[in-house]
Motif scaffolding. Structure first.
Motif, PDB file in Angstrom:
ATOM      1  N   SER A 239      88.953  50.689  50.948  1.00  0.00           N
ATOM      2  CA  SER A 239      89.468  49.628  50.779  1.00  0.00           C
ATOM      3  C   SER A 239      90.850  49.237  50.987  1.00  0.00           C
ATOM      4  O   SER A 239      91.692  49.932  51.009  1.00  0.00           O
ATOM      5  N   VAL A 240      91.101  48.111  51.499  1.00  0.00           N
ATOM      6  CA  VAL A 240      92.605  47.746  52.027  1.00  0.00           C
ATOM      7  C   VAL A 240      92.849  46.331  51.338  1.00  0.00           C
ATOM      8  O   VAL A 240      92.031  45.450  51.139  1.00  0.00           O
ATOM      9  N   VAL A 241      94.203  46.664  50.610  1.00  0.00           N
ATOM     10  CA  VAL A 241      94.788  45.081  50.019  1.00  0.00           C
ATOM     11  C   VAL A 241      95.919  44.823  50.738  1.00  0.00           C
ATOM     12  O   VAL A 241      96.845  45.676  50.489  1.00  0.00           O
ATOM     13  N   LYS A 242      95.810  43.736  51.385  1.00  0.00           N
ATOM     14  CA  LYS A 242      97.053  43.349  52.202  1.00  0.00           C
ATOM     15  C   LYS A 242      98.000  42.537  51.495  1.00  0.00           C
ATOM     16  O   LYS A 242      97.800  41.890  50.588  1.00  0.00           O
ATOM     17  N   LEU A 243      99.233  42.930  51.415  1.00  0.00           N
ATOM     18  CA  LEU A 243     100.298  42.267  50.704  1.00  0.00           C
ATOM     19  C   LEU A 243     101.558  41.681  51.318  1.00  0.00           C
ATOM     20  O   LEU A 243     102.548  41.760  50.995  1.00  0.00           O
ATOM     21  N   GLY A 244     100.908  41.023  52.564  1.00  0.00           N
ATOM     22  CA  GLY A 244     102.285  40.080  53.070  1.00  0.00           C
ATOM     23  C   GLY A 244     103.345  41.089  53.618  1.00  0.00           C
ATOM     24  O   GLY A 244     103.110  42.169  54.089  1.00  0.00           O
ATOM     25  N   LYS A 245     104.400  40.523  53.117  1.00  0.00           N
ATOM     26  CA  LYS A 245     105.949  41.039  53.620  1.00  0.00           C
ATOM     27  C   LYS A 245     106.046  42.509  52.935  1.00  0.00           C
ATOM     28  O   LYS A 245     106.841  43.362  53.671  1.00  0.00           O
ATOM     29  N   GLU A 246     105.232  42.984  51.888  1.00  0.00           N
ATOM     30  CA  GLU A 246     105.221  44.226  51.263  1.00  0.00           C
ATOM     31  C   GLU A 246     104.297  45.040  52.150  1.00  0.00           C
ATOM     32  O   GLU A 246     104.381  46.222  51.609  1.00  0.00           O
ATOM     33  N   ALA A 248     100.888  47.059  53.066  1.00  0.00           N
ATOM     34  CA  ALA A 248      99.404  47.156  52.563  1.00  0.00           C
ATOM     35  C   ALA A 248      99.123  48.356  51.794  1.00  0.00           C
ATOM     36  O   ALA A 248      99.753  49.429  51.867  1.00  0.00           O
ATOM     37  N   LEU A 249      98.192  48.293  50.963  1.00  0.00           N
ATOM     38  CA  LEU A 249      97.649  49.257  50.377  1.00  0.00           C
ATOM     39  C   LEU A 249      96.187  49.697  50.697  1.00  0.00           C
ATOM     40  O   LEU A 249      95.287  48.956  50.880  1.00  0.00           O
ATOM     41  N   VAL A 250      96.102  51.088  51.165  1.00  0.00           N
ATOM     42  CA  VAL A 250      94.885  51.420  51.631  1.00  0.00           C
ATOM     43  C   VAL A 250      94.088  52.782  50.671  1.00  0.00           C
ATOM     44  O   VAL A 250      95.028  53.647  50.405  1.00  0.00           O
ATOM     45  N   HIS A 251      92.954  52.417  50.131  1.00  0.00           N
ATOM     46  CA  HIS A 251      92.496  53.584  49.418  1.00  0.00           C
ATOM     47  C   HIS A 251      91.101  54.087  50.302  1.00  0.00           C
ATOM     48  O   HIS A 251      90.352  53.441  50.530  1.00  0.00           O
ATOM     49  N   ASP A 252      91.221  55.379  50.455  1.00  0.00           N
ATOM     50  CA  ASP A 252      90.014  56.350  50.989  1.00  0.00           C
ATOM     51  C   ASP A 252      89.830  57.402  50.299  1.00  0.00           C
ATOM     52  O   ASP A 252      90.315  57.734  49.295  1.00  0.00           O
ATOM     53  N   LYS A 253      89.076  58.180  50.974  1.00  0.00           N
ATOM     54  CA  LYS A 253      88.937  59.648  50.474  1.00  0.00           C
ATOM     55  C   LYS A 253      90.032  60.631  50.095  1.00  0.00           C
ATOM     56  O   LYS A 253      90.181  61.453  49.080  1.00  0.00           O
ATOM     57  N   SER A 254      91.194  60.054  50.846  1.00  0.00           N
ATOM     58  CA  SER A 254      92.357  61.071  50.561  1.00  0.00           C
ATOM     59  C   SER A 254      93.379  60.606  49.301  1.00  0.00           C
ATOM     60  O   SER A 254      94.454  60.766  49.129  1.00  0.00           O
ATOM     61  N   GLY A 255      92.823  59.288  48.945  1.00  0.00           N
ATOM     62  CA  GLY A 255      93.546  58.648  47.874  1.00  0.00           C
ATOM     63  C   GLY A 255      94.234  57.267  48.302  1.00  0.00           C
ATOM     64  O   GLY A 255      93.753  56.609  49.144  1.00  0.00           O
ATOM     65  N   LEU A 256      95.208  57.030  47.733  1.00  0.00           N
ATOM     66  CA  LEU A 256      96.065  55.668  48.152  1.00  0.00           C
ATOM     67  C   LEU A 256      97.482  55.985  48.950  1.00  0.00           C
ATOM     68  O   LEU A 256      98.113  56.905  48.988  1.00  0.00           O
ATOM     69  N   THR A 257      97.257  55.078  50.088  1.00  0.00           N
ATOM     70  CA  THR A 257      98.335  55.232  50.992  1.00  0.00           C
ATOM     71  C   THR A 257      99.037  53.867  50.994  1.00  0.00           C
ATOM     72  O   THR A 257      98.338  52.646  51.106  1.00  0.00           O
ATOM     73  N   TRP A 258     100.508  53.809  51.189  1.00  0.00           N
ATOM     74  CA  TRP A 258     101.173  52.639  51.285  1.00  0.00           C
ATOM     75  C   TRP A 258     101.323  52.476  52.967  1.00  0.00           C
ATOM     76  O   TRP A 258     101.642  53.352  53.595  1.00  0.00           O
ATOM     77  N   ILE A 259     101.087  51.316  53.345  1.00  0.00           N
ATOM     78  CA  ILE A 259     101.421  50.912  54.924  1.00  0.00           C
ATOM     79  C   ILE A 259     102.598  50.092  54.899  1.00  0.00           C
ATOM     80  O   ILE A 259     102.419  49.073  54.408  1.00  0.00           O
TER      81      ILE A 259
END
Length: 263
Positions: A239-246, A248-259
């Motif tokens: 799952s990817v939550v796009k946060l504009g100028k901040e 994005a957040l990606v959730h996968d099998k390794s957990g949460l990652t800030w992009i």
């Protein structure tokens, strides 16, 4: 058969972008920042009331994704229904020039789809869309063969307004061996498809994309982007939550990652 890295699926819409004052949105109605479907008469009236210059380009949610993917070197094609007018020729010709395969377009008897993006001084965009011929694409026209030779299928969320069509597309792409991504499109889409969205994410989707408004509309969470991404991540592998100028957040099998955002 030629193989493709990506097939985009959605409405082949000609985008018209106009800069307008906030007061113009009173004519458009609806919520600022969202997308609403309108008929051709309403579209003509809105466009006729714009005093600024219009910028036109081939667009649509999935169409924009395919264009970007093609520029990055992915072998791409597109599935959608064009109209019977010059807008359709404009769309097809531009895709061909960008190196996108155009053999999987279908053609309808109505004018091509149009989207008017109203950009206010705060850079927020409010969209009004006339789906034209694209809305006549029916489940009966879709088969596994439409996805043959494609590795991944990317569907735009606006398809969810036609639930039977969306399910037929998902079934056909799955039978053809595609992995599938879905962009939720707008908070209006999420609200309108709440009854089947969780089933679709669990049953067919590998990657779901949303922005913060769409993620909030689906999860019911008012804040906490991490919680939104985690909730979406319980339904499909990524799952990817796009946060504009901040970023994005990606959730996968390794957990949460800030992009981090591109600067």
């Amino acid at each position: 058969m030629q193989s493709f890295d990506l097939i985009g699926v959605g409405a082949p819409i000609v985008d018209s972008l106009a800069r307008v004052p906030d007061s113009f949105l009173d004519k458009a109605g609806g919520a600022k920042g969202g997308m609403e479907l309108i008929d051709s008469e309403t579209m003509s009236a809105l466009m006729g009331g714009i005093n600024s210059a219009l910028v036109e380009a081939p667009g649509g949610s999935a169409g924009n994704t395919v264009q970007a993917a093609s520029r990055l070197g992915l072998r791409s094609t597109f599935l959608g229904k064009l109209g019977n007018n010059k807008d359709a020729d404009f769309y097809r010709d531009n895709f061909r020039k960008m190196g996108v395969d155009v053999s999987r377009f279908k053609t309808g008897g109505l004018p091509n789809a149009r989207c008017l993006s109203l950009v206010t001084p705060d850079s927020q965009r409010t969209m009004r869309t006339d789906l034209g011929a694209s809305k006549t694409l029916s489940p009966d026209e879709i088969t596994e063969a439409d996805f043959a030779g494609c590795r991944h299928a990317h569907l735009e969320g606006y398809l969810l307004f036609n639930k039977e069509l969306t399910l037929q597309l998902l079934r056909s792409a799955t039978k053809a061996g595609c992995t599938i991504s879905l962009d939720l499109g707008s908070f209006e889409v999420v609200r309108a498809s709440r009854d089947i969205l969780e089933e679709i994410l669990r049953g067919y989707v590998t990657v779901v994309f949303s922005n913060e408004d769409e993620a909030a509309a689906f999860t019911g969470l008012k804040d906490g982007y991490e919680a939104m991404a985690n909730r979406l991540g319980t339904l499909c592998p990524v799952s990817v939550v796009k946060l504009g100028k901040e970023g994005a957040l990606v959730h996968d099998k390794s957990g949460l990652t800030w992009i981090d955002p591109v600067t």
